[in-house]
Design a protein around this motif. Structure first.
Motif, PDB file in Angstrom:
ATOM      1  N   LEU A  28       0.845  -1.196   0.000  1.00 31.12           N
ATOM      2  CA  LEU A  28       0.000   0.000   0.000  1.00 31.12           C
ATOM      3  C   LEU A  28       0.881   1.247   0.000  1.00 31.12           C
ATOM      4  CD1 LEU A  28      -2.992   1.063   0.302  1.00 31.12           C
ATOM      5  CD2 LEU A  28      -2.409   1.335   2.706  1.00 31.12           C
ATOM      6  N   LEU A  29       1.930   1.225   0.813  1.00 27.94           N
ATOM      7  CA  LEU A  29       2.847   2.362   0.849  1.00 27.94           C
ATOM      8  C   LEU A  29       3.604   2.510  -0.469  1.00 27.94           C
ATOM      9  CD1 LEU A  29       4.225   1.998   4.466  1.00 27.94           C
ATOM     10  CD2 LEU A  29       2.561   3.655   3.625  1.00 27.94           C
ATOM     11  N   ILE A  30       4.008   1.391  -1.054  1.00 24.96           N
ATOM     12  CA  ILE A  30       4.669   1.440  -2.361  1.00 24.96           C
ATOM     13  C   ILE A  30       3.721   2.038  -3.396  1.00 24.96           C
ATOM     14  CG2 ILE A  30       5.550   0.008  -4.261  1.00 24.96           C
ATOM     15  CD1 ILE A  30       6.711  -1.852  -2.071  1.00 24.96           C
ATOM     16  N   GLY A  31       2.450   1.633  -3.358  1.00 24.86           N
ATOM     17  CA  GLY A  31       1.463   2.184  -4.279  1.00 24.86           C
ATOM     18  C   GLY A  31       1.230   3.667  -4.049  1.00 24.86           C
ATOM     19  N   CYS A  32       1.275   4.106  -2.788  1.00 20.88           N
ATOM     20  CA  CYS A  32       1.115   5.540  -2.489  1.00 20.88           C
ATOM     21  C   CYS A  32       2.268   6.353  -3.058  1.00 20.88           C
ATOM     22  CB  CYS A  32       1.053   5.757  -0.983  1.00 20.88           C
ATOM     23  SG  CYS A  32      -0.532   5.424  -0.249  1.00 20.88           S
ATOM     24  N   ILE A  33       3.456   5.809  -2.971  1.00 24.07           N
ATOM     25  CA  ILE A  33       4.631   6.550  -3.427  1.00 24.07           C
ATOM     26  C   ILE A  33       4.769   6.509  -4.948  1.00 24.07           C
ATOM     27  CG2 ILE A  33       7.155   6.602  -3.339  1.00 24.07           C
ATOM     28  CD1 ILE A  33       6.861   5.566  -0.431  1.00 24.07           C
ATOM     29  N   LEU A  34       4.579   5.312  -5.529  1.00 24.69           N
ATOM     30  CA  LEU A  34       4.857   5.148  -6.956  1.00 24.69           C
ATOM     31  C   LEU A  34       3.637   5.266  -7.866  1.00 24.69           C
ATOM     32  CD1 LEU A  34       7.384   2.186  -6.769  1.00 24.69           C
ATOM     33  CD2 LEU A  34       7.872   4.623  -6.918  1.00 24.69           C
ATOM     34  N   GLY A  35       2.435   5.165  -7.299  1.00 22.83           N
ATOM     35  CA  GLY A  35       1.219   5.287  -8.103  1.00 22.83           C
ATOM     36  C   GLY A  35       1.083   4.162  -9.118  1.00 22.83           C
ATOM     37  N   PRO A  36       0.903   4.488 -10.386  1.00 25.57           N
ATOM     38  CA  PRO A  36       0.716   3.461 -11.416  1.00 25.57           C
ATOM     39  C   PRO A  36       1.917   2.528 -11.581  1.00 25.57           C
ATOM     40  CG  PRO A  36       0.106   5.624 -12.257  1.00 25.57           C
ATOM     41  CD  PRO A  36       0.724   5.837 -10.916  1.00 25.57           C
ATOM     42  N   ILE A  37       3.105   3.018 -11.286  1.00 33.35           N
ATOM     43  CA  ILE A  37       4.286   2.166 -11.354  1.00 33.35           C
ATOM     44  C   ILE A  37       4.230   1.103 -10.256  1.00 33.35           C
ATOM     45  CG2 ILE A  37       6.817   2.146 -11.188  1.00 33.35           C
ATOM     46  CD1 ILE A  37       6.720   5.009 -12.347  1.00 33.35           C
ATOM     47  N   GLY A  38       3.647   1.438  -9.110  1.00 33.60           N
ATOM     48  CA  GLY A  38       3.468   0.465  -8.031  1.00 33.60           C
ATOM     49  C   GLY A  38       2.530  -0.662  -8.436  1.00 33.60           C
ATOM     50  N   VAL A  39       1.475  -0.328  -9.187  1.00 35.77           N
ATOM     51  CA  VAL A  39       0.563  -1.364  -9.693  1.00 35.77           C
ATOM     52  C   VAL A  39       1.320  -2.295 -10.623  1.00 35.77           C
ATOM     53  CG1 VAL A  39      -1.511  -1.803 -11.039  1.00 35.77           C
ATOM     54  CG2 VAL A  39      -1.468   0.119  -9.463  1.00 35.77           C
ATOM     55  N   LEU A  40       2.112  -1.737 -11.497  1.00 37.37           N
ATOM     56  CA  LEU A  40       2.895  -2.543 -12.422  1.00 37.37           C
ATOM     57  C   LEU A  40       3.893  -3.421 -11.669  1.00 37.37           C
ATOM     58  CD1 LEU A  40       3.512  -3.162 -15.391  1.00 37.37           C
ATOM     59  CD2 LEU A  40       5.188  -1.315 -15.314  1.00 37.37           C
ATOM     60  N   ALA A  41       4.528  -2.882 -10.643  1.00 38.84           N
ATOM     61  CA  ALA A  41       5.484  -3.658  -9.843  1.00 38.84           C
ATOM     62  C   ALA A  41       4.782  -4.808  -9.125  1.00 38.84           C
ATOM     63  CB  ALA A  41       6.180  -2.743  -8.837  1.00 38.84           C
ATOM     64  N   ALA A  42       3.567  -4.568  -8.609  1.00 36.49           N
ATOM     65  CA  ALA A  42       2.827  -5.624  -7.924  1.00 36.49           C
ATOM     66  C   ALA A  42       2.424  -6.729  -8.893  1.00 36.49           C
ATOM     67  CB  ALA A  42       1.595  -5.039  -7.238  1.00 36.49           C
ATOM     68  N   VAL A  43       2.087  -6.355 -10.108  1.00 37.70           N
ATOM     69  CA  VAL A  43       1.707  -7.350 -11.120  1.00 37.70           C
ATOM     70  C   VAL A  43       2.924  -8.174 -11.527  1.00 37.70           C
ATOM     71  CG1 VAL A  43       0.933  -7.620 -13.504  1.00 37.70           C
ATOM     72  CG2 VAL A  43      -0.278  -6.079 -11.977  1.00 37.70           C
TER      73      VAL A  43
END
Length: 85
Positions: A28-43
């Motif tokens: 969640l924190l990674i997604g807050c910081i990176l936004g759409p790039i965090g979604v891509l990283a999680a995928v």
């Protein structure tokens, strides 16, 4: 509009990571910081869950090893107290 998108990306990142076996708050924190790039990283992150029991047990033991606290009986600990008390 941008703030709502960033919050949505953070939530989606946490949900994807949780489904794949990751730690939800961390992602969640990674997604807050990176936004759409965090979604891509999680995928793109490798799944920590496996249908094979041996692989799942090995991955779980690796996670347990990383998260266990340092024990007092561990010989690698350094203490400022003298041993001759």
């Amino acid at each position: 509009m941008i703030i709502e998108l960033w919050i949505l990306c953070a939530i989606v990142t946490a949900v994807i990571a949780t489904v794949r076996g990751g730690h939800s708050l961390r992602w969640l924190l990674i997604g807050c910081i990176l936004g759409p790039i965090g979604v891509l990283a999680a995928v793109l992150m490798p799944s920590l869950k496996s249908k094979e029991p041996e692989v799942a047990a090995r991955r779980q033991s690796e996670v347990d090893e990383m998260t266990k606290p340092l024990r007092e009986s561990d010989t690698k600990t350094i203490s400022a107290k003298p041993n001759d008390q």
